[in-house]
Write a protein that holds these residues in place. Sequence first.
Motif, PDB file in Angstrom:
ATOM      1  N   SER A 266       0.755  -0.980  -0.150  1.00 56.97           N
ATOM      2  CA  SER A 266       0.064   0.177  -0.012  1.00 56.97           C
ATOM      3  C   SER A 266       0.809   1.105   0.153  1.00 56.97           C
ATOM      4  O   SER A 266       0.509   2.114  -0.771  1.00 56.97           O
TER       5      SER A 266
ATOM      6  N   THR B  95      -0.587   3.424  -7.894  1.00 55.02           N
ATOM      7  CA  THR B  95      -1.890   3.563  -8.188  1.00 55.02           C
ATOM      8  C   THR B  95      -2.406   4.164  -7.249  1.00 55.02           C
ATOM      9  O   THR B  95      -3.823   4.633  -7.257  1.00 55.02           O
TER      10      THR B  95
ATOM     11  N   ARG C 151      -6.320   5.975  -7.406  1.00 51.25           N
ATOM     12  CA  ARG C 151      -7.463   5.373  -6.665  1.00 51.25           C
ATOM     13  C   ARG C 151      -8.065   6.412  -5.730  1.00 51.25           C
ATOM     14  O   ARG C 151      -9.348   6.455  -5.833  1.00 51.25           O
ATOM     15  N   GLU C 152      -7.267   7.189  -4.871  1.00 50.21           N
ATOM     16  CA  GLU C 152      -7.952   8.164  -4.294  1.00 50.21           C
ATOM     17  C   GLU C 152      -8.590   9.306  -5.008  1.00 50.21           C
ATOM     18  O   GLU C 152      -9.628   9.731  -4.615  1.00 50.21           O
TER      19      GLU C 152
ATOM     20  N   MET D 175     -12.052   7.458  -6.373  1.00 51.31           N
ATOM     21  CA  MET D 175     -13.241   6.788  -5.635  1.00 51.31           C
ATOM     22  C   MET D 175     -14.485   7.886  -5.566  1.00 51.31           C
ATOM     23  O   MET D 175     -15.507   7.314  -5.619  1.00 51.31           O
TER      24      MET D 175
ATOM     25  N   GLU E  96     -17.911   6.178  -6.619  1.00 49.54           N
ATOM     26  CA  GLU E  96     -18.977   5.900  -5.844  1.00 49.54           C
ATOM     27  C   GLU E  96     -20.266   6.576  -6.286  1.00 49.54           C
ATOM     28  O   GLU E  96     -21.494   5.902  -6.191  1.00 49.54           O
TER      29      GLU E  96
ATOM     30  N   GLN F 139     -15.534  -0.424 -11.786  1.00 45.58           N
ATOM     31  CA  GLN F 139     -14.315  -0.774 -11.559  1.00 45.58           C
ATOM     32  C   GLN F 139     -13.124   0.159 -12.436  1.00 45.58           C
ATOM     33  O   GLN F 139     -13.451   0.789 -13.423  1.00 45.58           O
TER      34      GLN F 139
ATOM     35  N   VAL G  82      -7.373  -2.237 -10.146  1.00 46.72           N
ATOM     36  CA  VAL G  82      -7.082  -1.818  -8.729  1.00 46.72           C
ATOM     37  C   VAL G  82      -8.006  -1.255  -7.848  1.00 46.72           C
ATOM     38  O   VAL G  82      -7.813  -0.896  -6.615  1.00 46.72           O
ATOM     39  N   GLU G  83      -9.325  -0.963  -8.270  1.00 50.55           N
ATOM     40  CA  GLU G  83     -10.444  -0.774  -7.478  1.00 50.55           C
ATOM     41  C   GLU G  83     -11.745  -1.349  -7.921  1.00 50.55           C
ATOM     42  O   GLU G  83     -11.754  -1.478  -9.092  1.00 50.55           O
ATOM     43  N   ARG G  84     -12.463  -1.560  -6.967  1.00 51.19           N
ATOM     44  CA  ARG G  84     -13.915  -2.229  -7.618  1.00 51.19           C
ATOM     45  C   ARG G  84     -14.859  -2.134  -6.670  1.00 51.19           C
ATOM     46  O   ARG G  84     -14.800  -2.071  -5.325  1.00 51.19           O
TER      47      ARG G  84
ATOM     48  N   ILE H 272     -10.638  -6.929  -7.023  1.00 48.56           N
ATOM     49  CA  ILE H 272      -9.356  -6.055  -6.662  1.00 48.56           C
ATOM     50  C   ILE H 272      -8.172  -7.091  -6.757  1.00 48.56           C
ATOM     51  O   ILE H 272      -8.168  -7.851  -6.295  1.00 48.56           O
TER      52      ILE H 272
END
Length: 247
Positions: A72, A77, A81-82, A85, A89, A100, A112-114, A127
């Motif tokens: 982390s 990424t 990702r931040e 998000m 959402e 995703q 990398v995000e879902r 993920i």
Amino acid sequence: MARESVLTRAVRIFDAFDPDHPSLSVSEIARRTGLHVATASRLVEELVRHGLLARDEHRRVRVGMRMWELASRAAPTLGLREAAMPFMEDLHAVIGHHTQLGVLDGREVLFVERLSMPNAVINVTRIAGRLPLHASSSGLVLLAHAPAGLQEDVLAGDLAAFTPSTVVDPRRLRALLADVRRSGVALCPGYIDERATGIAVPVRGPDGTVIASLSVVVPNDGSARAQVPALQAAARGISRAVGADLL
């Protein structure tokens, strides 16, 4: 032949775990890595002592929390990702199915995000999961904007079909990539599972290059194209946020 280093053997042990095999016995690790059971056992115990692997109540081995912590910290990424998000959402609330974020990693798309929900349509991604570039909407967006050399390598490689709808003919795939570049959207009904349609659009960095793909997976009922405007709006928001953070 040069003897394999301890580090290389340790990497092979970590590679033995995947989304379908999050925990393994030592004998399974040995079989999946090709290591002798005694060697695998010794390396596993050392990695457990350092917190990089952990044992559960049944003595099965899984990736440890310290590995997650280290990954982390170093994840390239994380900023993406931040930034993504809040928009993911909002999009997820509108679409009501899977949302995703994927990035290019070799010849695969890495998710990398879902975001998901219990009653959403079937989706095989997760993920840290991967899919071949040619077979998914996210992969097609990334491949369409990838360097020409990578595109040619993929087109000349083994194009596995997940369903009869997966495009595996190199000529058709080349035309599909051109269409994705032209339209800015990859729409893939039934490519991975006949019950689902993947839709993806590019996320761009400050210099305009494609740095990720934003996608949704919705039912394959003919109404998927109606989700494109919301998906494009979210991708533009992420692109602006990433650009602002990197300026």
